[in-house]
Design a protein around this motif. Structure first.
Motif, PDB file in Angstrom:
ATOM      1  N   LEU A  41      -0.058  -7.677  -1.306  1.00  9.43           N
ATOM      2  CA  LEU A  41      -0.564  -6.579  -0.479  1.00  9.43           C
ATOM      3  C   LEU A  41      -0.008  -6.793   0.916  1.00  9.43           C
ATOM      4  O   LEU A  41      -0.311  -7.795   1.573  1.00  9.43           O
ATOM      5  CB  LEU A  41      -2.094  -6.566  -0.446  1.00  9.43           C
ATOM      6  N   LEU A  42       0.843  -5.877   1.366  1.00 10.81           N
ATOM      7  CA  LEU A  42       1.573  -6.090   2.616  1.00 10.81           C
ATOM      8  C   LEU A  42       1.451  -4.855   3.503  1.00 10.81           C
ATOM      9  O   LEU A  42       1.782  -3.743   3.094  1.00 10.81           O
ATOM     10  CB  LEU A  42       3.051  -6.364   2.307  1.00 10.81           C
ATOM     11  N   ARG A  43       0.950  -5.047   4.704  1.00 12.18           N
ATOM     12  CA  ARG A  43       0.844  -3.945   5.659  1.00 12.18           C
ATOM     13  C   ARG A  43       2.223  -3.585   6.179  1.00 12.18           C
ATOM     14  O   ARG A  43       2.972  -4.447   6.655  1.00 12.18           O
ATOM     15  CB  ARG A  43      -0.048  -4.364   6.824  1.00 12.18           C
ATOM     16  N   HIS A  44       2.592  -2.313   6.079  1.00 15.12           N
ATOM     17  CA  HIS A  44       3.899  -1.858   6.536  1.00 15.12           C
ATOM     18  C   HIS A  44       3.694  -0.864   7.674  1.00 15.12           C
ATOM     19  O   HIS A  44       3.236   0.260   7.470  1.00 15.12           O
ATOM     20  CB  HIS A  44       4.668  -1.207   5.377  1.00 15.12           C
ATOM     21  N   GLU A  45       4.021  -1.301   8.873  1.00 14.73           N
ATOM     22  CA  GLU A  45       3.699  -0.522  10.070  1.00 14.73           C
ATOM     23  C   GLU A  45       4.457   0.802  10.123  1.00 14.73           C
ATOM     24  O   GLU A  45       3.895   1.845  10.471  1.00 14.73           O
ATOM     25  CB  GLU A  45       4.009  -1.344  11.333  1.00 14.73           C
ATOM     26  N   ALA A  46       5.743   0.789   9.788  1.00  9.19           N
ATOM     27  CA  ALA A  46       6.576   1.979   9.985  1.00  9.19           C
ATOM     28  C   ALA A  46       6.105   3.166   9.152  1.00  9.19           C
ATOM     29  O   ALA A  46       6.197   4.320   9.596  1.00  9.19           O
ATOM     30  CB  ALA A  46       8.029   1.654   9.666  1.00  9.19           C
ATOM     31  N   THR A  47       5.605   2.903   7.948  1.00  9.02           N
ATOM     32  CA  THR A  47       5.093   3.992   7.101  1.00  9.02           C
ATOM     33  C   THR A  47       3.573   4.092   7.168  1.00  9.02           C
ATOM     34  O   THR A  47       2.982   4.919   6.469  1.00  9.02           O
ATOM     35  CB  THR A  47       5.527   3.794   5.634  1.00  9.02           C
ATOM     36  N   ASP A  48       2.959   3.244   7.995  1.00  9.43           N
ATOM     37  CA  ASP A  48       1.500   3.237   8.153  1.00  9.43           C
ATOM     38  C   ASP A  48       0.805   3.173   6.793  1.00  9.43           C
ATOM     39  O   ASP A  48      -0.079   3.973   6.474  1.00  9.43           O
ATOM     40  CB  ASP A  48       1.051   4.488   8.914  1.00  9.43           C
ATOM     41  N   SER A  49       1.257   2.204   5.972  1.00 12.91           N
ATOM     42  CA  SER A  49       0.687   2.085   4.627  1.00 12.91           C
ATOM     43  C   SER A  49       0.634   0.622   4.199  1.00 12.91           C
ATOM     44  O   SER A  49       1.212  -0.263   4.847  1.00 12.91           O
ATOM     45  CB  SER A  49       1.511   2.888   3.618  1.00 12.91           C
ATOM     46  N   TYR A  50      -0.053   0.395   3.092  1.00 13.06           N
ATOM     47  CA  TYR A  50      -0.149  -0.928   2.495  1.00 13.06           C
ATOM     48  C   TYR A  50       0.695  -0.938   1.220  1.00 13.06           C
ATOM     49  O   TYR A  50       0.478  -0.113   0.324  1.00 13.06           O
ATOM     50  CB  TYR A  50      -1.607  -1.258   2.156  1.00 13.06           C
ATOM     51  N   LEU A  51       1.650  -1.859   1.151  1.00 15.88           N
ATOM     52  CA  LEU A  51       2.543  -1.950  -0.001  1.00 15.88           C
ATOM     53  C   LEU A  51       1.877  -2.778  -1.094  1.00 15.88           C
ATOM     54  O   LEU A  51       1.466  -3.915  -0.874  1.00 15.88           O
ATOM     55  CB  LEU A  51       3.871  -2.595   0.396  1.00 15.88           C
ATOM     56  N   ALA A  77     -10.507   5.917  -0.985  1.00 11.69           N
ATOM     57  CA  ALA A  77     -11.719   6.714  -0.745  1.00 11.69           C
ATOM     58  C   ALA A  77     -12.731   5.923   0.069  1.00 11.69           C
ATOM     59  O   ALA A  77     -13.562   6.491   0.778  1.00 11.69           O
ATOM     60  CB  ALA A  77     -12.329   7.138  -2.083  1.00 11.69           C
ATOM     61  N   HIS A  78     -12.649   4.599  -0.046  1.00  7.95           N
ATOM     62  CA  HIS A  78     -13.501   3.686   0.728  1.00  7.95           C
ATOM     63  C   HIS A  78     -12.787   2.346   0.782  1.00  7.95           C
ATOM     64  O   HIS A  78     -11.684   2.211   0.260  1.00  7.95           O
ATOM     65  CB  HIS A  78     -14.889   3.551   0.077  1.00  7.95           C
ATOM     66  N   GLU A  79     -13.366   1.371   1.403  1.00  6.43           N
ATOM     67  CA  GLU A  79     -12.737   0.055   1.473  1.00  6.43           C
ATOM     68  C   GLU A  79     -12.539  -0.506   0.059  1.00  6.43           C
ATOM     69  O   GLU A  79     -13.441  -0.442  -0.768  1.00  6.43           O
ATOM     70  CB  GLU A  79     -13.618  -0.888   2.292  1.00  6.43           C
ATOM     71  N   VAL A  80     -11.340  -1.021  -0.201  1.00  5.34           N
ATOM     72  CA  VAL A  80     -11.005  -1.488  -1.553  1.00  5.34           C
ATOM     73  C   VAL A  80     -10.372  -2.875  -1.473  1.00  5.34           C
ATOM     74  O   VAL A  80      -9.481  -3.113  -0.649  1.00  5.34           O
ATOM     75  CB  VAL A  80     -10.027  -0.520  -2.251  1.00  5.34           C
ATOM     76  N   LYS A  81     -10.830  -3.771  -2.357  1.00  2.41           N
ATOM     77  CA  LYS A  81     -10.225  -5.095  -2.469  1.00  2.41           C
ATOM     78  C   LYS A  81      -9.143  -5.070  -3.544  1.00  2.41           C
ATOM     79  O   LYS A  81      -9.385  -4.616  -4.671  1.00  2.41           O
ATOM     80  CB  LYS A  81     -11.279  -6.144  -2.820  1.00  2.41           C
ATOM     81  N   LEU A  82      -7.956  -5.535  -3.189  1.00  5.50           N
ATOM     82  CA  LEU A  82      -6.848  -5.672  -4.128  1.00  5.50           C
ATOM     83  C   LEU A  82      -6.341  -7.101  -4.052  1.00  5.50           C
ATOM     84  O   LEU A  82      -6.736  -7.864  -3.163  1.00  5.50           O
ATOM     85  CB  LEU A  82      -5.711  -4.702  -3.770  1.00  5.50           C
ATOM     86  N   THR A  83      -5.468  -7.486  -4.976  1.00  5.34           N
ATOM     87  CA  THR A  83      -4.892  -8.826  -4.928  1.00  5.34           C
ATOM     88  C   THR A  83      -4.212  -9.032  -3.575  1.00  5.34           C
ATOM     89  O   THR A  83      -3.318  -8.273  -3.202  1.00  5.34           O
ATOM     90  CB  THR A  83      -3.855  -9.013  -6.050  1.00  5.34           C
ATOM     91  N   GLY A  84      -4.667 -10.020  -2.845  1.00  2.00           N
ATOM     92  CA  GLY A  84      -4.039 -10.329  -1.563  1.00  2.00           C
ATOM     93  C   GLY A  84      -4.782  -9.839  -0.346  1.00  2.00           C
ATOM     94  O   GLY A  84      -4.382 -10.133   0.785  1.00  2.00           O
ATOM     95  N   GLY A  85      -5.873  -9.097  -0.532  1.00  2.00           N
ATOM     96  CA  GLY A  85      -6.597  -8.657   0.651  1.00  2.00           C
ATOM     97  C   GLY A  85      -7.407  -7.395   0.441  1.00  2.00           C
ATOM     98  O   GLY A  85      -7.626  -6.953  -0.687  1.00  2.00           O
TER      99      GLY A  85
END
Length: 408
Positions: free
Chosen positions: A32-42, A289-297
């Protein structure tokens, strides 16, 4: 969740040239990686992408399409949820399966494949991307809708512009403006045709959409126009890239090409493995839809997640030797590869599973069959090495081949 890693950025030339090594590092070190340029989580692991697509707990929405698709298509079925989505899907789905697909549209598919191949079958050489793959699905869709064949070049131009808009992850303003202009041009073309078809229906997909009714609900002119725009882009781009990629993969594995040539029932296996190994669409987005836990964060509510299909389909926790193209692999089920029970992720899963999967199967099966018949000793042009292009969608940019014409 790790924030700083030695990974190529997904918008970088290095990533576009070869994303698969970066995918592997993400799965191993930053699932789970935050990607600033696309404002998304990979999101890169199979189990997480599968969970997001199936969404049994209703943790994710498709509200991202409000900004990702609506500016170029209008409001489409992909943005809907609940009963509204179920009804709309029931309105459009019958045309893409069963008797309608086999009796009404398979002849259209076969004719378009034959006519395109006729243009080069005696030449002994062609670029399969330029002469066939990029044109075939767009022509099929235009014919299915019952549109004037003299307008096919306009459709190809609109298709190209829309695909550029959808892949505009870097936010190029000219590409965005081109997509928005195409929406206006497409609406000006399609709305009068839809209105004419309501008054004088024919035996075509557009007439069927105009007449479709479920629980007293029918589609408006705008609904139909938006669906046709989506069909042109989604149906065109995925089949285009799939056909080119199947041949690139098989030409790189001559023994598997020979097996498919000898037993055409293996085309489904070759298509399924291509969807896994080199999927036409590498990324599909959702919103939490709400806060979600995925592998890595943890992903906060209202955030965009970018599901990396190209990564998930090569996850070593799901597939044995995932970086090897093998149409005979036992951990991929070809009999369910074009249904919501698929065990690859190229068509998504769950309630938003691709409504055109069976159409794609029919197009690819027909196209590959006819091309193999026309080119019995198919081979790459001397010295040419196929290279994929693209980030959001991906496939060979060109595929020059040589063959001995059947009549020679």
């Amino acid at each position: 969740m790790s924030q700083a890693l030695p990974l190529p950025d997904i918008l970088s030339p290095a990533f576009a040239a070869d994303p698969y090594g970066a995918y592997r590092t993400m799965r191993e070190s930053a699932p789970l990686l935050r990607h600033e340029a696309t404002d998304s989580y990979l999101v890169s692991r199979y189990e997480d992408v599968e969970r997001i697509f199936k969404d049994k707990a209703q943790e994710f929405t498709t509200e991202n399409y409000d900004w990702q698709l609506e500016p170029v298509h209008g409001r489409t079925i992909l943005q809907l949820s609940g009963r509204e989505h179920a009804v709309r899907r029931a309105l459009v789905a019958p045309a893409f399966r069963g008797a309608d697909l086999q009796e009404k549209f398979l002849p259209v598919i076969e004719r378009n494949a034959r006519e395109l191949i006729d243009a080069f079958r005696d030449s002994g050489e062609t670029d399969l991307v330029e002469s066939f793959a990029t044109r075939f699905p767009v022509l099929v869709i235009a014919d299915m809708l019952g549109l004037d064949r003299t307008d096919h070049e306009r459709f190809h131009g609109w298709y190209t512009t829309v695909i550029a808009f959808l892949g505009n992850l870097a936010g190029d303003p000219d590409v965005r403006a081109g997509g928005e202009r195409t929406r206006q041009e497409f609406a000006a073309y399609m709305i009068p045709v839809i209105q004419e078809r309501r008054q004088a229906p024919g035996d075509d997909l557009l007439s069927a959409l105009c007449a479709a009714e479920v629980d007293g609900v029918r589609m408006s002119d705008e609904d139909i126009k938006a669906f046709c725009s989506l069909l042109l882009a989604a149906g065109g781009e995925t089949t285009d890239k799939a056909i080119a990629s199947i041949f690139a993969n098989l030409l790189a594995h001559p023994e598997q090409l020979a097996a498919v040539r000898a037993d055409r029932s293996l085309i489904d296996r070759a298509f399924a493995e291509t969807l896994r190994y080199t999927p036409p669409v590498h990324m599909i987005m959702r919103q939490t839809a709400h806060e979600v836990k995925l592998t890595g964060g943890t992903v906060p509510a209202g955030a965009t997640v970018t599901c990396l299909i190209g990564s998930a389909n090569r996850d070593t926790d799901r597939y044995r030797e995932p970086d090897r193209f093998d149409i005979f692999r036992t951990d991929l089920t070809s009999t369910t590869a074009f249904s919501a029970a698929a065990d690859h992720l190229a068509f998504a899963l769950g309630r938003h599973f691709c409504v055109g999967a069976l159409l794609a199967r029919a197009e690819v099966g027909t196209g590959v069959n006819q091309l193999l018949d026309a080119m019995p000793d198919l081979r790459l042009a001397d010295g040419f090495v196929p290279a994929e292009q693209g980030v959001f969608t991906r496939g060979p940019g060109s595929l020059p081949v040589r063959f001995t014409p059947v009549g020679d």
